[in-house]
Enzyme design. Sequence first.
Site, PDB file in Angstrom:
ATOM      1  N   LYS A  49     -17.621   4.429  -6.676  1.00 57.28           N
ATOM      2  CA  LYS A  49     -17.985   3.433  -5.650  1.00 57.28           C
ATOM      3  C   LYS A  49     -19.395   3.625  -5.080  1.00 57.28           C
ATOM      4  O   LYS A  49     -20.034   2.654  -4.687  1.00 57.28           O
ATOM      5  CB  LYS A  49     -16.959   3.442  -4.515  1.00 57.28           C
ATOM      6  CG  LYS A  49     -15.627   2.831  -4.909  1.00 57.28           C
ATOM      7  CD  LYS A  49     -14.689   2.729  -3.724  1.00 57.28           C
ATOM      8  CE  LYS A  49     -13.357   2.134  -4.154  1.00 57.28           C
ATOM      9  NZ  LYS A  49     -12.434   1.945  -3.052  1.00 57.28           N
TER      10      LYS A  49
ATOM     11  N   ASP B  80     -12.905  -3.960   0.399  1.00 54.41           N
ATOM     12  CA  ASP B  80     -11.785  -3.149   0.911  1.00 54.41           C
ATOM     13  C   ASP B  80     -11.554  -3.391   2.404  1.00 54.41           C
ATOM     14  O   ASP B  80     -10.429  -3.650   2.840  1.00 54.41           O
ATOM     15  CB  ASP B  80     -12.064  -1.651   0.708  1.00 54.41           C
ATOM     16  CG  ASP B  80     -11.830  -1.194  -0.721  1.00 54.41           C
ATOM     17  OD1 ASP B  80     -11.063  -1.863  -1.454  1.00 54.41           O
ATOM     18  OD2 ASP B  80     -12.407  -0.160  -1.110  1.00 54.41           O
TER      19      ASP B  80
HETATM   20  P1  NDP Z   1     -11.623   9.623  -0.451  1.00 55.47           P
HETATM   21  O1  NDP Z   1     -11.390  10.719  -1.426  1.00 55.47           O
HETATM   22  O2  NDP Z   1     -12.968   8.994  -0.344  1.00 55.47           O
HETATM   23  O3  NDP Z   1     -11.242  10.167   1.038  1.00 55.47           O
HETATM   24  C1  NDP Z   1     -10.049  10.856   1.266  1.00 55.47           C
HETATM   25  C2  NDP Z   1      -9.885  11.147   2.747  1.00 55.47           C
HETATM   26  O4  NDP Z   1      -8.602  11.754   2.949  1.00 55.47           O
HETATM   27  C3  NDP Z   1     -10.903  12.122   3.308  1.00 55.47           C
HETATM   28  O5  NDP Z   1     -11.208  11.769   4.638  1.00 55.47           O
HETATM   29  C4  NDP Z   1     -10.149  13.453   3.260  1.00 55.47           C
HETATM   30  O6  NDP Z   1     -10.593  14.376   4.234  1.00 55.47           O
HETATM   31  C5  NDP Z   1      -8.752  12.987   3.632  1.00 55.47           C
HETATM   32  N1  NDP Z   1      -7.693  13.891   3.197  1.00 55.47           N
HETATM   33  C6  NDP Z   1      -7.213  14.051   1.930  1.00 55.47           C
HETATM   34  N2  NDP Z   1      -6.211  14.962   1.946  1.00 55.47           N
HETATM   35  C7  NDP Z   1      -6.063  15.367   3.231  1.00 55.47           C
HETATM   36  C8  NDP Z   1      -5.198  16.284   3.883  1.00 55.47           C
HETATM   37  N3  NDP Z   1      -4.266  16.967   3.221  1.00 55.47           N
HETATM   38  N4  NDP Z   1      -5.303  16.450   5.234  1.00 55.47           N
HETATM   39  C9  NDP Z   1      -6.226  15.751   5.926  1.00 55.47           C
HETATM   40  N5  NDP Z   1      -7.087  14.881   5.369  1.00 55.47           N
HETATM   41  C10 NDP Z   1      -7.007  14.697   4.040  1.00 55.47           C
HETATM   42  O7  NDP Z   1     -10.505   8.533  -0.765  1.00 55.47           O
HETATM   43  P2  NDP Z   1     -10.533   6.981  -0.387  1.00 55.47           P
HETATM   44  O8  NDP Z   1     -10.983   6.843   1.026  1.00 55.47           O
HETATM   45  O9  NDP Z   1     -11.258   6.234  -1.438  1.00 55.47           O
HETATM   46  O10 NDP Z   1      -9.002   6.604  -0.518  1.00 55.47           O
HETATM   47  C11 NDP Z   1      -8.060   6.981   0.490  1.00 55.47           C
HETATM   48  C12 NDP Z   1      -6.773   6.210   0.271  1.00 55.47           C
HETATM   49  O11 NDP Z   1      -7.011   4.829   0.467  1.00 55.47           O
HETATM   50  C13 NDP Z   1      -6.198   6.334  -1.159  1.00 55.47           C
HETATM   51  O12 NDP Z   1      -4.829   6.621  -1.030  1.00 55.47           O
HETATM   52  C14 NDP Z   1      -6.395   4.966  -1.758  1.00 55.47           C
HETATM   53  O13 NDP Z   1      -5.374   4.634  -2.654  1.00 55.47           O
HETATM   54  C15 NDP Z   1      -6.312   4.100  -0.509  1.00 55.47           C
HETATM   55  N6  NDP Z   1      -6.972   2.787  -0.681  1.00 55.47           N
HETATM   56  C16 NDP Z   1      -6.212   1.678  -0.486  1.00 55.47           C
HETATM   57  C17 NDP Z   1      -6.753   0.435  -0.653  1.00 55.47           C
HETATM   58  C18 NDP Z   1      -5.893  -0.768  -0.469  1.00 55.47           C
HETATM   59  O14 NDP Z   1      -6.315  -1.858  -0.883  1.00 55.47           O
HETATM   60  N7  NDP Z   1      -4.733  -0.663   0.164  1.00 55.47           N
HETATM   61  C19 NDP Z   1      -8.181   0.246  -1.010  1.00 55.47           C
HETATM   62  C20 NDP Z   1      -8.925   1.489  -1.128  1.00 55.47           C
HETATM   63  C21 NDP Z   1      -8.309   2.719  -0.979  1.00 55.47           C
HETATM   64  P3  NDP Z   1     -11.868  15.368   3.957  1.00 55.47           P
HETATM   65  O15 NDP Z   1     -13.095  14.548   4.253  1.00 55.47           O
HETATM   66  O16 NDP Z   1     -11.648  16.454   4.933  1.00 55.47           O
HETATM   67  O17 NDP Z   1     -11.759  15.804   2.526  1.00 55.47           O
END
Ligand code: NDP
Length: 287
Positions: A73, A109
């Site tokens: 992205k 999104d």
């Molecule tokens: P990213 O990898 O960019 O970000 C993930 C985020 O989750 C970060 O803030 C990370 O924190 C946090 N995180 C992951 N694991 C943990 C944990 N165990 N405890 C606390 N924080 C955690 O992913 P995206 O933002 O691209 O995607 C996130 C979700 O959004 C996905 O499940 C995706 O499927 C969903 N999504 C849904 C869409 C829809 O249309 N419904 C569209 C786009 C995405 P840290 O910064 O600390 O690593």
Amino acid sequence: MQQEKIYRAELTACFGDPVDENPTGVIEEAGYEALGLNYRYLTVRVEKDRLPDAVNGARAMGFRGFNLTIPHKVAVIPLLDELTEAARLIGAVNTVVSENGKLIGENTDGKGFLTSLRENGIDPAGKTVTLLGAGGAARAVSIELALAGARQINIINRSEARGAELASSVSEKTKAAAVYLPWIRQIRIPAETDILVQCTNIGLFPDVTGKPDVDYDSLRPGMVAADVVFNRPETPFLQEAARRGLKTITGLGMLVNQAALNFRLWTDAEAPVRVMTEALAKEFGLN
Ligand code: NDP
């Protein structure tokens, strides 16, 4: 006289890795079929360092457009000709449209999320929003909510660097006041929150029992709880919220609405949202 039949299809796609379980193709193709459009949507695994080749390939083959998912992205931005204002503010692109040979990057999104909120009768204008997470989804959701008039945005994130950067970015680029709150174990959700949005991966298949480390007794019935995770839609986070009397919104609405926005950009036709929603529900065994 019989009209000449056109066998060449307009091509659209999703490039990502992993991408095998991405259901967007089901939604888009249901829409194409419903309107009798000779369009195809291909779900394509593109490894991280092959993205330039894939984008060049899409240019060469005259794709109408494509979606980007993990890990492309942000990496796609230098490969494009233009960005929309929203994509520039968000700093990430999930949808590309080819206009007269120019590849234009957009981000649908956050707009999909906003439409889903509004479909549920919620207007973010003047509201206090608390987000869990600061990744790509959180960036898109926070910027669009801020542009839609949210007053205050609290970003709770595990990694401080990412959370603080997103909060300062939202404050700088929009009129909303945004702050970063460190994610301390069993974090209490600020009492003034109107809309709580779960934007981490927690609860995403196959980790369907995963639940953010939140003090769920700090949630109160006046709040709305939304999750961006759509597979499975009734996440443990939403179940905890529903148990405490909150209105809940699953990630399915965001998914369908971002797909509907892409559909309109690629075909110039109104998306048949009901047909697309039904196709997704059928795919997930929800109807
Ligand atoms: P990213 O990898 O960019 O970000 C993930 C985020 O989750 C970060 O803030 C990370 O924190 C946090 N995180 C992951 N694991 C943990 C944990 N165990 N405890 C606390 N924080 C955690 O992913 P995206 O933002 O691209 O995607 C996130 C979700 O959004 C996905 O499940 C995706 O499927 C969903 N999504 C849904 C869409 C829809 O249309 N419904 C569209 C786009 C995405 P840290 O910064 O600390 O690593």
